[in-house]
Design an enzyme around this catalytic site. Structure first.
Site, short mmCIF file in Angstrom:
data_model
loop_
_atom_site.label_atom_id
_atom_site.label_comp_id
_atom_site.label_asym_id
_atom_site.label_seq_id
_atom_site.Cartn_x
_atom_site.Cartn_y
_atom_site.Cartn_z
N LYS A 5 -10.05 6.00 -15.20
CA LYS A 5 -9.41 5.36 -16.37
C LYS A 5 -10.25 5.30 -17.58
CE LYS A 5 -6.92 2.51 -12.80
NZ LYS A 5 -6.19 1.21 -12.49
N PHE A 18 1.20 -8.60 -15.73
CA PHE A 18 0.14 -7.96 -16.17
C PHE A 18 0.29 -6.64 -16.57
CE2 PHE A 18 -0.15 -6.93 -11.80
CZ PHE A 18 -0.29 -5.40 -11.86
N ARG A 64 -10.05 6.45 -1.33
CA ARG A 64 -9.73 5.17 -1.22
C ARG A 64 -10.82 4.34 -1.02
NH1 ARG A 64 -4.66 3.55 -3.80
NH2 ARG A 64 -4.80 1.70 -2.34
N THR A 124 -8.28 -2.54 -5.00
CA THR A 124 -7.73 -2.68 -6.41
C THR A 124 -8.75 -3.73 -7.11
OG1 THR A 124 -5.70 -2.45 -5.61
CG2 THR A 124 -5.66 -3.33 -7.65
N ARG A 175 -15.42 0.94 -7.58
CA ARG A 175 -15.07 -0.33 -8.48
C ARG A 175 -15.89 -1.47 -8.03
NH1 ARG A 175 -8.76 0.59 -6.20
NH2 ARG A 175 -7.87 1.45 -8.10
N ASN A 201 -10.47 -1.25 -13.62
CA ASN A 201 -11.08 -1.05 -12.08
C ASN A 201 -11.57 0.51 -12.22
OD1 ASN A 201 -8.59 -0.05 -11.78
ND2 ASN A 201 -8.09 -1.17 -10.06
P1 GDP Z 1 -4.19 0.62 -6.70
O1 GDP Z 1 -3.48 1.77 -5.96
O2 GDP Z 1 -5.44 0.07 -6.23
O3 GDP Z 1 -4.43 1.05 -8.21
O4 GDP Z 1 -3.47 -0.77 -6.93
P2 GDP Z 1 -1.99 -1.04 -7.29
O5 GDP Z 1 -1.08 0.40 -7.11
O6 GDP Z 1 -1.56 -2.11 -6.48
O7 GDP Z 1 -1.86 -1.35 -8.79
C1 GDP Z 1 -1.73 -0.50 -9.86
C2 GDP Z 1 -2.92 -0.88 -10.98
O8 GDP Z 1 -2.36 -2.20 -11.64
C3 GDP Z 1 -4.48 -1.15 -10.38
O9 GDP Z 1 -5.20 -0.26 -10.23
C4 GDP Z 1 -4.90 -2.33 -11.60
O10 GDP Z 1 -5.28 -1.53 -12.59
C5 GDP Z 1 -3.59 -2.96 -11.86
N1 GDP Z 1 -3.28 -4.27 -11.31
C6 GDP Z 1 -2.96 -4.39 -10.02
N2 GDP Z 1 -2.80 -5.77 -9.70
C7 GDP Z 1 -3.25 -6.33 -10.86
C8 GDP Z 1 -3.37 -7.90 -11.23
O11 GDP Z 1 -3.11 -8.86 -10.38
N3 GDP Z 1 -3.75 -8.23 -12.52
C9 GDP Z 1 -4.01 -6.96 -13.48
N4 GDP Z 1 -4.62 -7.24 -14.64
N5 GDP Z 1 -4.11 -5.84 -13.08
C10 GDP Z 1 -3.70 -5.42 -11.93
#
Ligand code: GDP
Length: 142
Positions: free
Chosen positions: A10, A58, A86, A92, A103, A115
């Site tokens: 990112k 968000f 992962r 996350t 991360r 992240n």
């Molecule tokens: P990932 O698969 O670990 O990337 O997680 P998800 O698919 O659930 O979420 C996608 C992306 O959204 C994450 O990598 C974060 O960049 C963002 N994100 C997820 N949850 C949150 C949150 O609660 N707050 C904020 N600011 N960003 C979030």
């Protein structure tokens, strides 16, 4: 089972100069980067990629962040590549990520969306995401 996964460094990871370090961790885990690119994303592709969080509060901030600079998409291949990546990435929320994970070591502890890295969450989604960002139709090995 060897498989492909989709990885994307990112904007925060690119700005912090972490692409080389992330590539080293991927190689040290026994995985191979078979292709990479440097892209400036569009809002359209992001809305598609993050459709599952598009309605969350968000998302506008996260979208602006993802559009703020270049990203480095990668196709990674190897034994259990999806789960292995992962694991290398950590969860996350960088606050919950252990030291030694990408991360945990480099994610912003206050702003969850910063992240550093994205990794596909299943072999099926990896194929969809590879097509979305590389315009290549791959199949997972049988
Ligand atoms: P990932 O698969 O670990 O990337 O997680 P998800 O698919 O659930 O979420 C996608 C992306 O959204 C994450 O990598 C974060 O960049 C963002 N994100 C997820 N949850 C949150 C949150 O609660 N707050 C904020 N600011 N960003 C979030």
């Amino acid at each position: 089972m060897k498989q492909y996964t989709y990885i994307m460094v990112k904007p925060d990871g690119v700005e912090a100069g972490l692409v080389r370090e992330i590539a080293k961790r991927i190689k040290d885990a026994g995985l191979e980067i078979v292709q990479f690119d440097v892209q400036k994303l569009t809002g359209e592709v992001l809305d598609e990629h993050y459709a599952h969080v598009k309605d969350r509060d968000f998302y506008p901030e996260m979208k602006a962040f993802m559009l703020s600079n270049f990203v480095v998409p990668m196709i990674v291949y190897g034994e259990n590549a999806v789960a292995k990546m992962r694991e290398l990435m950590g969860p996350t929320n960088s606050n919950e990520a252990a030291p030694g994970t990408i991360r945990g070591d480099y994610g912003d502890k206050e702003v969850i969306n910063k992240n550093v890295i994205h990794g596909a969450d299943s072999p099926e989604n990896a194929i969809i995401e590879i097509e979305r960002f590389f315009k290549i139709k791959l199949e997972q090995p049988k």
